[in-house]
Design an enzyme around this catalytic site. Structure first.
Site, short mmCIF file in Angstrom:
data_model
loop_
_atom_site.label_atom_id
_atom_site.label_comp_id
_atom_site.label_asym_id
_atom_site.label_seq_id
_atom_site.Cartn_x
_atom_site.Cartn_y
_atom_site.Cartn_z
CE LYS A 154 -43.10 -42.64 14.80
NZ LYS A 154 -44.53 -42.55 14.57
CG ASP A 186 -43.20 -39.77 9.92
OD1 ASP A 186 -42.68 -39.68 8.79
OD2 ASP A 186 -43.64 -38.80 10.54
#
Ligand code: SF4
Length: 223
Positions: free
Chosen positions: A123, A141
């Protein structure tokens, strides 16, 4: 992967681009290294809080060397307001040491190199690649997990289990490659603004006609 799903995704991007023409990362940074540190700090925090903290943090620590040689207890105090400060301070120090030792102080520009840094996952790497290097990446996320599942773009079970790798792979199949980062930022804006975790405002949502969750919600009589 169904063509219908791909077309729906393109339509979602078109509509959200109209709604959020300035959708981009909301962390403040001057260079890839600062974006990397800010993204580490943003875990379980808000971009507003992180920006407050980094306003002074980046005056005190200006280079990877400054962070690599930081006193851990002092750095913990400096980033305390973002939460999880013990783990974050450790990640920041270790990542900075790796950047110096492995890359001569420059943030590397590939997924493989970034995720080899201690404290950096996919991420964080995709945030840095997409926003600082212009290399598209799907950023999974908490907002992406929730909103993409509600929109029926990914497997709900994978999203509910927070299987970010599977969700990222599914989205990479249906979102056009050049739009990966832009799409991620658009979904982030929608997730913060309208499709919130607790009380999504379906009737105000520009995607209502394309969204199975929103359609089910407005057609279910209230008890
Ligand atoms: S219609 Fe509702 S569930 Fe669907 S994206 Fe919009 S706010 Fe989220």
């Amino acid at each position: 992967m169904s063509e219908e799903l791909k077309h729906r995704t393109v339509e979602i991007i078109r509509i959200l681009t109209e709604k959020y023409p300035d959708a981009t990362v909301t962390l403040d940074y001057d260079n890839p290294f600062q974006l990397l540190i800010s993204t580490i700090l943003a875990a379980q925090s808000t971009d507003v809080k992180v920006n407050e903290v980094t306003k002074t943090l980046y005056k005190k620590y200006r280079t990877p060397e400054d962070f690599a040689n930081a006193n851990p207890a002092e750095l913990e105090q400096d980033i305390h307001a973002t939460g999880f400060y013990h783990q974050k301070a450790r990640s920041i120090i270790e990542t900075s040491q790796d950047i110096i030792n492995q890359f001569g102080g420059r943030v590397p520009g590939t997924m493989e190199e970034l995720t080899n840094l201690r404290g950096v996952g996919r991420k964080t790497a995709n945030v840095v690649l997409g926003n600082a290097f212009g290399i598209p990446g799907v950023i999974v996320d908490t907002h992406m997990l929730r909103v993409s599942a509600r929109l029926g773009l990914v497997n709900r079970e994978d999203a509910a289990k927070k299987n970010a790798v599977k969700v990222e792979r599914q989205l990479m199949e249906i979102v056009p490659h050049k739009e990966w980062t832009h799409f991620s930022n658009l979904i982030l804006f929608l997730g913060r603004d309208i499709c919130t975790a607790r009380t999504p405002r379906h009737t105000e949502c520009p995607l209502l006609h394309l969204c199975p969750t929103g359609q089910a919600a407005i057609h279910t009589p209230r008890k």
